[in-house]
Design a protein around this motif. Structure first.
Motif, PDB file in Angstrom:
ATOM      1  N   PHE B  20       1.129  -1.380  -0.060  1.00  0.00           N
ATOM      2  CA  PHE B  20      -0.246  -0.266   0.100  1.00  0.00           C
ATOM      3  C   PHE B  20       1.091   1.021   0.256  1.00  0.00           C
ATOM      4  CE2 PHE B  20      -3.443  -3.250   1.195  1.00  0.00           C
ATOM      5  CZ  PHE B  20      -4.095  -3.621   0.036  1.00  0.00           C
ATOM      6  N   ASP B  23      -0.580   4.387  -2.036  1.00  0.00           N
ATOM      7  CA  ASP B  23      -0.969   5.595  -0.938  1.00  0.00           C
ATOM      8  C   ASP B  23       0.051   6.181  -1.337  1.00  0.00           C
ATOM      9  OD1 ASP B  23      -3.793   4.552  -1.830  1.00  0.00           O
ATOM     10  OD2 ASP B  23      -2.362   2.974   0.259  1.00  0.00           O
ATOM     11  N   GLN B  77      -9.118   4.250  -9.276  1.00  0.00           N
ATOM     12  CA  GLN B  77     -10.412   4.838  -8.074  1.00  0.00           C
ATOM     13  C   GLN B  77      -9.439   3.813  -7.310  1.00  0.00           C
ATOM     14  OE1 GLN B  77     -14.324   3.219  -7.796  1.00  0.00           O
ATOM     15  NE2 GLN B  77     -13.721   2.984  -5.603  1.00  0.00           N
ATOM     16  N   ARG B  78      -8.912   3.398  -7.266  1.00  0.00           N
ATOM     17  CA  ARG B  78      -7.504   2.979  -6.164  1.00  0.00           C
ATOM     18  C   ARG B  78      -6.949   3.014  -5.794  1.00  0.00           C
ATOM     19  NH1 ARG B  78      -5.506   2.596  -2.126  1.00  0.00           N
ATOM     20  NH2 ARG B  78      -5.197   1.008  -0.907  1.00  0.00           N
ATOM     21  N   PRO B  83     -13.550   7.358  -8.642  1.00  0.00           N
ATOM     22  CA  PRO B  83     -14.264   6.211  -8.461  1.00  0.00           C
ATOM     23  C   PRO B  83     -15.020   5.527  -9.194  1.00  0.00           C
ATOM     24  CG  PRO B  83     -15.410   8.124  -7.020  1.00  0.00           C
ATOM     25  CD  PRO B  83     -14.260   8.658  -7.324  1.00  0.00           C
ATOM     26  N   SER B  86     -16.537   2.454  -9.019  1.00  0.00           N
ATOM     27  CA  SER B  86     -17.809   2.251  -7.844  1.00  0.00           C
ATOM     28  C   SER B  86     -19.170   3.049  -8.478  1.00  0.00           C
ATOM     29  CB  SER B  86     -17.825   2.956  -6.450  1.00  0.00           C
ATOM     30  OG  SER B  86     -16.917   2.197  -5.618  1.00  0.00           O
ATOM     31  N   GLN B  87     -18.650   3.881  -9.019  1.00  0.00           N
ATOM     32  CA  GLN B  87     -20.186   4.749  -9.648  1.00  0.00           C
ATOM     33  C   GLN B  87     -20.542   4.019 -10.460  1.00  0.00           C
ATOM     34  OE1 GLN B  87     -18.054   7.563 -11.132  1.00  0.00           O
ATOM     35  NE2 GLN B  87     -18.026   9.052  -9.658  1.00  0.00           N
ATOM     36  N   ARG B  88     -20.069   2.640 -11.063  1.00  0.00           N
ATOM     37  CA  ARG B  88     -20.655   2.259 -12.339  1.00  0.00           C
ATOM     38  C   ARG B  88     -21.896   0.490 -11.754  1.00  0.00           C
ATOM     39  NH1 ARG B  88     -18.808  -0.830 -16.382  1.00  0.00           N
ATOM     40  NH2 ARG B  88     -16.440  -0.952 -15.809  1.00  0.00           N
ATOM     41  N   ARG B  89     -20.201  -0.110 -10.766  1.00  0.00           N
ATOM     42  CA  ARG B  89     -20.272  -1.210 -10.323  1.00  0.00           C
ATOM     43  C   ARG B  89     -20.747  -1.705  -9.004  1.00  0.00           C
ATOM     44  NH1 ARG B  89     -17.216  -5.940 -12.490  1.00  0.00           N
ATOM     45  NH2 ARG B  89     -19.432  -6.626 -12.056  1.00  0.00           N
ATOM     46  N   GLY B  90     -20.235  -0.410  -7.836  1.00  0.00           N
ATOM     47  CA  GLY B  90     -20.069  -0.820  -6.223  1.00  0.00           C
ATOM     48  C   GLY B  90     -19.305  -0.798  -5.883  1.00  0.00           C
ATOM     49  N   HIS B  91     -19.240  -1.717  -4.871  1.00  0.00           N
ATOM     50  CA  HIS B  91     -18.172  -1.663  -4.176  1.00  0.00           C
ATOM     51  C   HIS B  91     -17.216  -2.723  -4.892  1.00  0.00           C
ATOM     52  CE1 HIS B  91     -18.807   0.190  -0.559  1.00  0.00           C
ATOM     53  NE2 HIS B  91     -20.387  -0.304  -0.445  1.00  0.00           N
ATOM     54  N   ALA B  93     -14.946  -5.066  -3.681  1.00  0.00           N
ATOM     55  CA  ALA B  93     -14.952  -6.370  -3.457  1.00  0.00           C
ATOM     56  C   ALA B  93     -14.664  -7.816  -4.045  1.00  0.00           C
ATOM     57  CB  ALA B  93     -16.908  -6.338  -3.579  1.00  0.00           C
ATOM     58  N   LEU B  94     -13.480  -7.491  -4.197  1.00  0.00           N
ATOM     59  CA  LEU B  94     -12.203  -8.531  -4.770  1.00  0.00           C
ATOM     60  C   LEU B  94     -12.244  -9.357  -4.221  1.00  0.00           C
ATOM     61  CD1 LEU B  94      -8.867  -5.979  -4.764  1.00  0.00           C
ATOM     62  CD2 LEU B  94     -10.577  -6.021  -6.570  1.00  0.00           C
ATOM     63  N   PHE B 136       1.807  -3.989  -5.054  1.00  0.00           N
ATOM     64  CA  PHE B 136       0.318  -4.150  -5.197  1.00  0.00           C
ATOM     65  C   PHE B 136       0.128  -5.039  -5.927  1.00  0.00           C
ATOM     66  CE2 PHE B 136      -3.470  -2.619  -6.675  1.00  0.00           C
ATOM     67  CZ  PHE B 136      -3.991  -2.028  -5.120  1.00  0.00           C
ATOM     68  N   THR B 140      -1.827  -8.329  -3.338  1.00  0.00           N
ATOM     69  CA  THR B 140      -3.264  -8.374  -3.687  1.00  0.00           C
ATOM     70  C   THR B 140      -3.577  -9.785  -4.211  1.00  0.00           C
ATOM     71  OG1 THR B 140      -3.357  -5.974  -4.006  1.00  0.00           O
ATOM     72  CG2 THR B 140      -5.234  -7.537  -4.857  1.00  0.00           C
TER      73      THR B 140
END
Lengths: 165, 165
Positions: B20, B23, B77-78, B83, B86-91, B93-94, B136, B140
């Motif tokens: 991370f 970030d 987004q990450r 985002p 998320s705007q298109r598909r939500g979280h 939630a990998l 990352f 991941t």
């Protein structure tokens, strides 16, 4: 097949774009870290004292202080603040991490009941932020109900034909 | 029991804090949207043309253009951008979203092989960003291997005692 976000939108009554209206303003900068700590502390105090034993018992194997920290660190990270959650625990992976818990419609509504009460009790959150956060929480709760149902998809039917063998 | 991020760190060789480190700087601002589109296009072109059929077949039921968009929107987004995912598909939630796929150690390594090649072929990414992104991705990938193993935890042992009944 309906996608996770389609189910979340239909069941929660909150469209995906409204749920992620939390990204229109930086809620972390607006509210500050202490507000998020207060919100999660208030929320979990209600949850761990819930008179409804079936709901309280979902959290029985989790430490209350850990639950508070996990929640506010995720909220801070997702609402424009530093990535506190990922630095400590990795990806939020909301569906994966909720896997041990029975995230039913009924549990989602109870969670949301306590969160609405906790939001209302946290006086330093303005009304516009409350509405945005509640839309996010409502959509997310049902996103997790949709995620929970995935658990049943590849479970084997136990011994269906065993008697006939 | 080891946590997801402990397994991810051990298996990938990348500590959570190094994963991370993406970030520490805003990689989206540094690299720009088109670079992320190029990276994901390059990556999935390799994946869909993979000479190893076992790996290529994992993606056989997914549309290549959708796969590219899902990936670069998540990366954007990450890594500090809007985002889009998320705007298109939500979280993101990998773990939940990777549930249909066999995310094994072998598949993780093949994914990382193609991503390393794609990064190396994307000339407008500087070396420091490449190292951060690869850490990352590596962490991941193994986080998802750890998540994949959760699938086996509550599967029933089929008909274990049926023969003796």
């Amino acid at each position: 097949m309906q996608s996770l976000q389609q189910k979340a939108a239909e069941w929660s009554g909150v469209a995906t774009e409204d749920a992620f209206a939390i990204d229109e303003t930086n809620l972390f900068q607006k509210l500050g870290l202490q507000t998020f700590i207060n919100l999660s502390t208030n929320f979990y105090t209600r949850v761990y004292d819930d008179e409804e034993e079936w709901f309280r018992s979902i959290f029985a194997n989790s430490n209350k202080q850990d639950a508070i920290q996990n929640q506010y660190e995720f909220f801070v990270q997702r609402m424009g603040g530093p990535p506190l959650f990922s630095q400590r625990r990795g990806h939020p992976a909301l569906i994966g991490r909720h896997r041990p818990f029975p995230v039913t419609h009924r549990a989602a509504e109870r969670w949301l009941h306590h969160m609405q009460q906790a939001l209302d009790a946290t006086t330093d959150i303005d009304d516009d932020s409350k509405i945005k956060m509640m839309n996010f929480f409502r959509h997310t709760a049902y996103f997790l109900v949709a995620g929970d149902e995935l658990k049943n998809q590849n479970q084997q039917v136990p011994c269906k034909h065993a008697a006939g063998r």
